[in-house]
Enzyme design. Structure first.
Site, PDB file in Angstrom:
ATOM      1  N   GLN A 148      14.962  -0.796   5.282  1.00 62.53           N
ATOM      2  CA  GLN A 148      13.785  -0.746   6.146  1.00 62.53           C
ATOM      3  C   GLN A 148      13.240  -2.141   6.407  1.00 62.53           C
ATOM      4  O   GLN A 148      12.803  -2.448   7.525  1.00 62.53           O
ATOM      5  CB  GLN A 148      12.702   0.129   5.520  1.00 62.53           C
ATOM      6  CG  GLN A 148      12.966   1.619   5.621  1.00 62.53           C
ATOM      7  CD  GLN A 148      11.825   2.448   5.052  1.00 62.53           C
ATOM      8  OE1 GLN A 148      10.914   1.908   4.419  1.00 62.53           O
ATOM      9  NE2 GLN A 148      11.865   3.744   5.267  1.00 62.53           N
ATOM     10  N   TYR A 156      -4.644  -0.375  -5.156  1.00 62.92           N
ATOM     11  CA  TYR A 156      -3.373   0.273  -4.837  1.00 62.92           C
ATOM     12  C   TYR A 156      -2.714   0.810  -6.106  1.00 62.92           C
ATOM     13  O   TYR A 156      -2.431   0.059  -7.047  1.00 62.92           O
ATOM     14  CB  TYR A 156      -2.422  -0.691  -4.138  1.00 62.92           C
ATOM     15  CG  TYR A 156      -2.851  -1.129  -2.751  1.00 62.92           C
ATOM     16  CD1 TYR A 156      -3.892  -0.497  -2.075  1.00 62.92           C
ATOM     17  CD2 TYR A 156      -2.206  -2.182  -2.102  1.00 62.92           C
ATOM     18  CE1 TYR A 156      -4.282  -0.905  -0.807  1.00 62.92           C
ATOM     19  CE2 TYR A 156      -2.579  -2.590  -0.840  1.00 62.92           C
ATOM     20  CZ  TYR A 156      -3.620  -1.952  -0.190  1.00 62.92           C
ATOM     21  OH  TYR A 156      -4.002  -2.363   1.067  1.00 62.92           O
ATOM     22  N   TRP A 195       0.832  -1.206   0.000  1.00 59.24           N
ATOM     23  CA  TRP A 195       0.000   0.000   0.000  1.00 59.24           C
ATOM     24  C   TRP A 195       0.868   1.259   0.000  1.00 59.24           C
ATOM     25  O   TRP A 195       1.808   1.365   0.776  1.00 59.24           O
ATOM     26  CB  TRP A 195      -0.932   0.002   1.201  1.00 59.24           C
ATOM     27  CG  TRP A 195      -1.820   1.206   1.270  1.00 59.24           C
ATOM     28  CD1 TRP A 195      -2.664   1.645   0.303  1.00 59.24           C
ATOM     29  CD2 TRP A 195      -1.957   2.108   2.368  1.00 59.24           C
ATOM     30  NE1 TRP A 195      -3.320   2.777   0.726  1.00 59.24           N
ATOM     31  CE2 TRP A 195      -2.908   3.082   1.987  1.00 59.24           C
ATOM     32  CE3 TRP A 195      -1.370   2.180   3.631  1.00 59.24           C
ATOM     33  CZ2 TRP A 195      -3.287   4.125   2.832  1.00 59.24           C
ATOM     34  CZ3 TRP A 195      -1.749   3.213   4.467  1.00 59.24           C
ATOM     35  CH2 TRP A 195      -2.691   4.172   4.068  1.00 59.24           C
ATOM     36  N   SER A 218     -12.106  -7.164   4.989  1.00 62.51           N
ATOM     37  CA  SER A 218     -11.222  -6.126   5.518  1.00 62.51           C
ATOM     38  C   SER A 218     -12.067  -4.959   6.015  1.00 62.51           C
ATOM     39  O   SER A 218     -12.827  -4.370   5.246  1.00 62.51           O
ATOM     40  CB  SER A 218     -10.240  -5.641   4.446  1.00 62.51           C
ATOM     41  OG  SER A 218      -9.379  -4.641   4.960  1.00 62.51           O
ATOM     42  N   GLY A 253       5.356  -2.287   5.992  1.00 62.79           N
ATOM     43  CA  GLY A 253       5.638  -1.635   4.716  1.00 62.79           C
ATOM     44  C   GLY A 253       7.071  -1.147   4.701  1.00 62.79           C
ATOM     45  O   GLY A 253       7.671  -0.913   5.753  1.00 62.79           O
TER      46      GLY A 253
END
Length: 327
Positions: free
Chosen positions: A292, A54, A21, A154, A286
């Protein structure tokens, strides 16, 4: 990496996973997507989350291209997508879960992802204008046709999930087995209270999103919105009131001594806290670069260290904060 069952199903899913996302198709290109997926896979991640909407479908295309380049055995990874918002205007093309839309949506996602079957398909939001029974039958048929393996919801209410489950039970159809709600230290009511009965009664599994509360729990917003933040992207300005929430920022700073004592980052602490909930099957993280991913995955080693005493410290630091915002 440890693996958990997706609710009452037999599917084994990594405790931490990767979602696309905002980043895929907006912030990263194909080469970075390949790097982040590879780094996650090296850490033991086997679940990669996506959605039709997305980046208007570009996220699925980018992930599909990246997976093709990586050449992994299809049996080794789990892919998801989500339907509701649509990527084109017109009747039966957006904001719906009717049979016609779902029939075409799965075909589009399969093509963009370059797959024969998608492992997990979510109804991205409830549709108040389509009978739940129609949606349940359409999702059942999607699985029966071999285009999906499991389906779920969701950000549905507990009542809506129960209704869908009961319809499937009554007609001997494939039941929804998972829900994808927002869950973090500032957004807890739905997972911890509203769904409480569903874990035992229905065997509901959770693939939770936004463990860092749109980045606030990284601590990077303490001095304002940094350049390049996702909240500065066109179309995502709505995030700015969240990431500048003074109460959230103050609570995050109160967590800093705890993370320092544990020898971890604020991000790792927040992710590990989400995963410490036994009802959470996987925490979707993410990342916009390989480093990261590597840093986030270190949260795995922290999860067993969050004993009752540490969790109590975290509760005291956070205080009574909860938000009902969603994305």
């Amino acid at each position: 990496m440890r693996y958990r069952r997706l609710g009452r199903s037999g599917l084994q899913i990594s405790e931490l996973s990767i979602g696309s996302w905002i980043t895929y198709g907006n912030q990263v290109d194909e080469s970075v997507a390949i790097d982040t997926l590879a780094a996650a896979r090296d850490a033991g991640v086997n679940f990669f989350d996506n959605a039709e909407v997305y980046a208007g479908g570009r996220s699925e295309t980018l992930m599909g291209n990246a997976l093709k380049q990586l050449g992994w055995a299809r049996e080794d990874y789990i892919i998801s997508t989500k339907f509701y918002w649509g990527i084109a205007s017109g009747p039966n093309r957006k904001n719906t879960l009717n049979r016609k839309y779902l029939h075409h949506a799965i075909e589009g996602s399969l093509k963009r992802l370059q797959l024969d079957c998608i492992d997990l398909v979510f109804c991205h939001r409830p549709d108040p204008h389509t009978p739940i029974e129609e949606t349940v039958w359409a999702m059942h048929d999607m699985i029966q046709s071999g285009k999906a393996l499991y389906w779920g919801t969701s950000e549905w209410s507990a009542a809506e999930i129960v209704s869908a489950w009961q319809i499937a039970e009554r007609h001997h159809l494939h039941k929804p087995v998972m829900e994808q709600p927002q869950y973090n230290l500032f957004h807890r009511q739905r997972v911890e209270t509203e769904y409480a009965r569903l874990y035992e009664d229905l065997g509901l599994g959770l693939t939770t999103w936004s463990p860092l509360a749109s980045g606030v729990l990284t601590g990077k917003y303490a001095d304002g919105i940094p350049v390049g933040s996702r909240s500065t992207l066109p179309g995502y300005e709505w995030l700015q009131p969240l990431v500048t929430n003074r109460e959230w920022i103050a609570a995050t700073e109160r967590l800093r001594p705890i993370s320092q004592e544990l020898g971890c980052t604020l991000s790792q602490l927040a992710i590990a806290w989400c995963a410490s909930n036994p009802h959470v099957s996987t925490v979707i993280t993410g990342a916009s670069n390989k480093n990261q991913v590597i840093e986030n995955m270190k949260a795995i080693d922290l999860i067993p260290r969050l004993d009752a005493a540490v969790l109590q410290q975290i509760e005291k630091a956070i205080g009574k904060i909860d938000s009902n915002s969603s994305a």
